[in-house]
Motif scaffolding. Structure first.
Motif, PDB file in Angstrom:
ATOM      1  N   ARG A 188       4.330  -4.948   9.541  1.00 26.24           N
ATOM      2  CA  ARG A 188       3.619  -3.960   8.638  1.00 26.24           C
ATOM      3  C   ARG A 188       6.071  -4.156   8.024  1.00 26.24           C
ATOM      4  O   ARG A 188       6.736  -4.060   9.288  1.00 26.24           O
ATOM      5  CB  ARG A 188       3.699  -2.441   8.815  1.00 26.24           C
ATOM      6  N   ARG A 192       2.039  -5.174   3.659  1.00 27.81           N
ATOM      7  CA  ARG A 192       1.456  -5.528   4.681  1.00 27.81           C
ATOM      8  C   ARG A 192       1.056  -6.852   4.772  1.00 27.81           C
ATOM      9  O   ARG A 192       1.088  -7.344   3.555  1.00 27.81           O
ATOM     10  CB  ARG A 192       0.246  -4.991   4.906  1.00 27.81           C
ATOM     11  N   PHE A 211      -6.855   5.793   9.770  1.00 24.81           N
ATOM     12  CA  PHE A 211      -5.236   4.865  10.714  1.00 24.81           C
ATOM     13  C   PHE A 211      -4.936   5.159  12.326  1.00 24.81           C
ATOM     14  O   PHE A 211      -4.338   4.452  12.761  1.00 24.81           O
ATOM     15  CB  PHE A 211      -3.999   5.150   9.607  1.00 24.81           C
ATOM     16  N   VAL A 227       1.370  -1.392   0.052  1.00 26.08           N
ATOM     17  CA  VAL A 227      -0.228  -0.034  -0.064  1.00 26.08           C
ATOM     18  C   VAL A 227       0.863   0.896   0.005  1.00 26.08           C
ATOM     19  O   VAL A 227       1.706   1.373   0.933  1.00 26.08           O
ATOM     20  CB  VAL A 227      -0.789   0.232   0.927  1.00 26.08           C
ATOM     21  N   GLU A 253      -0.060  -7.477  13.632  1.00 28.49           N
ATOM     22  CA  GLU A 253       0.438  -6.700  12.494  1.00 28.49           C
ATOM     23  C   GLU A 253       1.799  -7.319  12.131  1.00 28.49           C
ATOM     24  O   GLU A 253       2.373  -6.471  12.954  1.00 28.49           O
ATOM     25  CB  GLU A 253      -0.788  -5.071  13.110  1.00 28.49           C
ATOM     26  N   PHE A 280       4.429   4.313  13.964  1.00 27.24           N
ATOM     27  CA  PHE A 280       3.085   3.529  15.049  1.00 27.24           C
ATOM     28  C   PHE A 280       3.093   3.864  16.551  1.00 27.24           C
ATOM     29  O   PHE A 280       4.332   3.841  16.370  1.00 27.24           O
ATOM     30  CB  PHE A 280       3.756   2.174  14.720  1.00 27.24           C
ATOM     31  N   VAL A 300       0.853   4.885   0.647  1.00 26.47           N
ATOM     32  CA  VAL A 300      -0.382   5.904   1.699  1.00 26.47           C
ATOM     33  C   VAL A 300       0.400   7.536   1.253  1.00 26.47           C
ATOM     34  O   VAL A 300       1.233   7.705   1.784  1.00 26.47           O
ATOM     35  CB  VAL A 300      -0.580   6.026   3.488  1.00 26.47           C
ATOM     36  N   ALA A 332       3.886   0.688   1.935  1.00 29.09           N
ATOM     37  CA  ALA A 332       4.415  -0.697   3.093  1.00 29.09           C
ATOM     38  C   ALA A 332       4.232  -2.067   2.412  1.00 29.09           C
ATOM     39  O   ALA A 332       2.868  -1.858   1.767  1.00 29.09           O
ATOM     40  CB  ALA A 332       3.367  -0.527   4.538  1.00 29.09           C
ATOM     41  N   PHE A 336      -1.368   4.737  13.843  1.00 24.26           N
ATOM     42  CA  PHE A 336      -0.635   5.309  12.292  1.00 24.26           C
ATOM     43  C   PHE A 336      -0.972   5.659  12.544  1.00 24.26           C
ATOM     44  O   PHE A 336      -1.847   7.218  11.998  1.00 24.26           O
ATOM     45  CB  PHE A 336      -0.844   3.572  11.595  1.00 24.26           C
ATOM     46  N   ILE A 396       4.242   7.052   2.103  1.00 22.94           N
ATOM     47  CA  ILE A 396       4.992   5.598   3.061  1.00 22.94           C
ATOM     48  C   ILE A 396       4.234   5.140   2.109  1.00 22.94           C
ATOM     49  O   ILE A 396       3.370   4.448   1.639  1.00 22.94           O
ATOM     50  CB  ILE A 396       4.121   5.764   4.115  1.00 22.94           C
TER      51      ILE A 396
HETATM   52  C1  KMT Z   1      -1.882   0.227   9.326  1.00 23.53           C
HETATM   53  O1  KMT Z   1      -2.496  -0.785  10.130  1.00 23.53           O
HETATM   54  O2  KMT Z   1      -2.663   1.089  10.442  1.00 23.53           O
HETATM   55  C2  KMT Z   1      -2.158   0.482   8.667  1.00 23.53           C
HETATM   56  O3  KMT Z   1      -2.100  -0.843   7.589  1.00 23.53           O
HETATM   57  C3  KMT Z   1      -1.573   1.934   7.530  1.00 23.53           C
HETATM   58  C4  KMT Z   1      -0.672   1.138   6.383  1.00 23.53           C
HETATM   59  S1  KMT Z   1       0.518   0.899   6.560  1.00 23.53           S
HETATM   60  C5  KMT Z   1       1.760   1.559   6.823  1.00 23.53           C
END
Ligand code: KMT
Ligand code: NI
Length: 172
Positions: free
Chosen positions: A89, A140, A77, A59, A87, A98, A61, A138, A128, A136
């Protein structure tokens, strides 16, 4: 990666909000938050297969990729939530923050950039945001049956079995 206590000052969520008090990788581990710097995607693949991850997406953003919905996405987010699954990333480009809740329910801010990988355990409250550069990219990573829907914080979540398990495991 740089981790520090959030300053709790008002102002745009995308500013650094660095209190000047740093947080170590060992401190993060005590909350179940794992950090890796991986420059090679084969190391990411290995980690993912060890932890039974089967799916992934990428993704970006940014206003360029998200257009009009960028601002509302960034706000969503940033609402405090948890997931019933891990989770993961992996940052491919750009930067972002984060924020995770400490044992005393304060915010720890974790700045991530390219090659940084973070694992947040199920049940941890977090949020986030992009930084002031608004960009960004990333990866996932998801397990086969992802239960990564964000559950926004509220009193009823104290009864969530994944939250209770997290609190018990990490002695909050
Ligand atoms: C999250 O978990 O908030 C996201 O996936 C945001 C985009 S990934 C940096
Ligand atoms: Ni999340």
């Amino acid at each position: 990666m740089k981790a520090y206590w959030f300053d709790n000052l008002s102002g745009d969520q995308r500013e650094d909000h660095d209190s000047g008090r740093s947080v170590t990788v060992a401190d993060l581990e005590k909350l179940g938050v794992l950090y890796y710097n991986l420059s090679d995607v084969s190391a990411v693949n290995q980690l993912a297969s060890e932890r039974n991850y089967k799916n992934r997406d990428e993704v970006t953003v940014s206003p360029k990729t998200m257009g009009d919905v960028y601002e509302s996405k960034v706000k969503s987010f940033f609402s405090e939530h948890l997931h019933e699954d891990e989770e993961i990333r992996y940052i491919l480009d750009g930067e972002g923050f984060f924020d995770v809740r400490s044992k005393d329910d304060d915010w720890i801010r974790i700045r991530l950039q390219k090659d940084d990988l973070i694992i947040l355990p199920p049940g941890i409250y977090h949020r986030f945001t992009t930084d002031s550069k608004n960009y960004i990219k990333a990866m996932r990573l998801f397990k086969e049956e992802p239960k990564w829907t964000p559950l926004n914080r509220g009193p009823e979540l104290d009864e969530n079995e994944f939250r209770k398990e997290y609190v018990q495991q990490y002695g909050l």
